[in-house]
Enzyme design. Structure first.
Site, mmCIF file in Angstrom:
data_model
loop_
_atom_site.group_PDB
_atom_site.id
_atom_site.type_symbol
_atom_site.label_atom_id
_atom_site.label_comp_id
_atom_site.label_asym_id
_atom_site.label_seq_id
_atom_site.Cartn_x
_atom_site.Cartn_y
_atom_site.Cartn_z
ATOM 1 N N GLY A 48 46.044 34.808 27.582
ATOM 2 C CA GLY A 48 46.413 36.202 27.729
ATOM 3 C C GLY A 48 47.977 36.278 27.665
ATOM 4 N N GLN A 53 56.296 39.657 25.951
ATOM 5 C CA GLN A 53 56.119 37.670 25.832
ATOM 6 C C GLN A 53 56.262 37.554 23.551
ATOM 7 O OE1 GLN A 53 52.753 37.505 27.591
ATOM 8 N NE2 GLN A 53 54.086 34.815 27.789
ATOM 9 N N CYS A 95 51.664 29.241 31.890
ATOM 10 C CA CYS A 95 52.233 31.067 30.869
ATOM 11 C C CYS A 95 53.452 29.910 29.786
ATOM 12 C CB CYS A 95 53.883 32.070 31.884
ATOM 13 S SG CYS A 95 54.388 33.349 30.710
ATOM 14 N N LEU A 96 52.814 30.878 28.713
ATOM 15 C CA LEU A 96 53.141 30.620 26.791
ATOM 16 C C LEU A 96 54.416 30.471 27.284
ATOM 17 C CD1 LEU A 96 50.456 32.647 25.358
ATOM 18 C CD2 LEU A 96 50.602 30.031 25.479
ATOM 19 N N HIS A 137 48.622 37.882 36.053
ATOM 20 C CA HIS A 137 49.050 37.343 36.111
ATOM 21 C C HIS A 137 49.655 38.741 34.343
ATOM 22 C CE1 HIS A 137 51.273 33.863 33.548
ATOM 23 N NE2 HIS A 137 51.827 34.556 33.173
ATOM 24 N N GLU A 138 49.281 38.963 33.863
ATOM 25 C CA GLU A 138 49.735 39.599 32.787
ATOM 26 C C GLU A 138 50.346 41.307 33.207
ATOM 27 O OE1 GLU A 138 50.224 38.286 29.797
ATOM 28 O OE2 GLU A 138 48.894 36.745 30.918
ATOM 29 N N HIS A 141 54.140 40.242 34.062
ATOM 30 C CA HIS A 141 54.650 40.503 32.738
ATOM 31 C C HIS A 141 55.195 41.762 32.436
ATOM 32 C CE1 HIS A 141 54.852 36.317 30.780
ATOM 33 N NE2 HIS A 141 53.572 36.533 31.105
HETATM 34 NI NI NI Z 1 52.663 34.735 30.601
#
Ligand code: NI
Length: 173
Positions: A48, A53, A95-96, A137-138, A141
């Protein structure tokens, strides 16, 4: 794939820690953003990715994620709201934008997200298992919340210490 990868922002970048603006223009620029987010998620091997991000403070995210039944879901959501249910389950989450470590976090096993797509048409997505986790999670964000913000302060600090840069995240724009 139509898009090109953009640089992924890392924890500490202000865009990751502020609430995103709702999308109001469903134009070519938005389409390009969504395409680029898919390309960025693919090259980073993420499940995701949210617009902040890649440095854009708009309420949009993309996903490519497996649910509790092993079914793969690929899509995007704009201006989402989320409803969750079920007894929270602990699983590893990463998380990226916090590259490297993972940490256990309790999330609801079922999530329904309502929003619109890149054309402005209403969509509703329901996820189970890891996909439900991804949707939570997304959506987090988009209100400036990272998964580590749900952890006790000492755990959060430990995760931040364990961070490491990824090869795909070149320092150039
Ligand atoms: Ni993330």
């Amino acid at each position: 794939m139509a898009g090109s990868p953009r640089k992924i922002r890392v924890v500490g970048d202000p865009v990751l820690h502020a609430r995103c603006r709702p999308v109001s223009s469903f134009d070519a620029e938005l389409g390009a953003l969504i395409d680029d987010m898919f390309a960025s998620m693919a090259i980073a091997e993420g499940v995701g990715l949210a617009a902040p991000q890649v440095g854009v403070d708009l309420a949009a995210f993309v996903y490519d994620c497996i649910d509790a039944a092993g079914e793969r879901h690929i899509g995007h959501l704009i201006n989402p709201t989320i409803e969750t249910s079920g007894e929270p389950e602990e699983h590893d989450e990463g998380c990226l934008s916090v590259p490297g470590p993972y940490h256990e976090l309790a999330r609801a096993p079922l999530a329904t997200v309502r929003g619109v797509d890149r054309t402005g048409a209403p969509i509703e997505v329901t996820g189970t298992g890891f996909f439900a986790r991804c949707l939570q999670h997304e959506t987090d964000h988009l209100r400036g919340v990272l998964y580590i913000d749900h952890l006790p302060r000492n755990r959060r600090r430990r995760v931040l210490r364990e961070m490491e840069p990824f090869d795909w995240n070149a320092p150039t724009q």
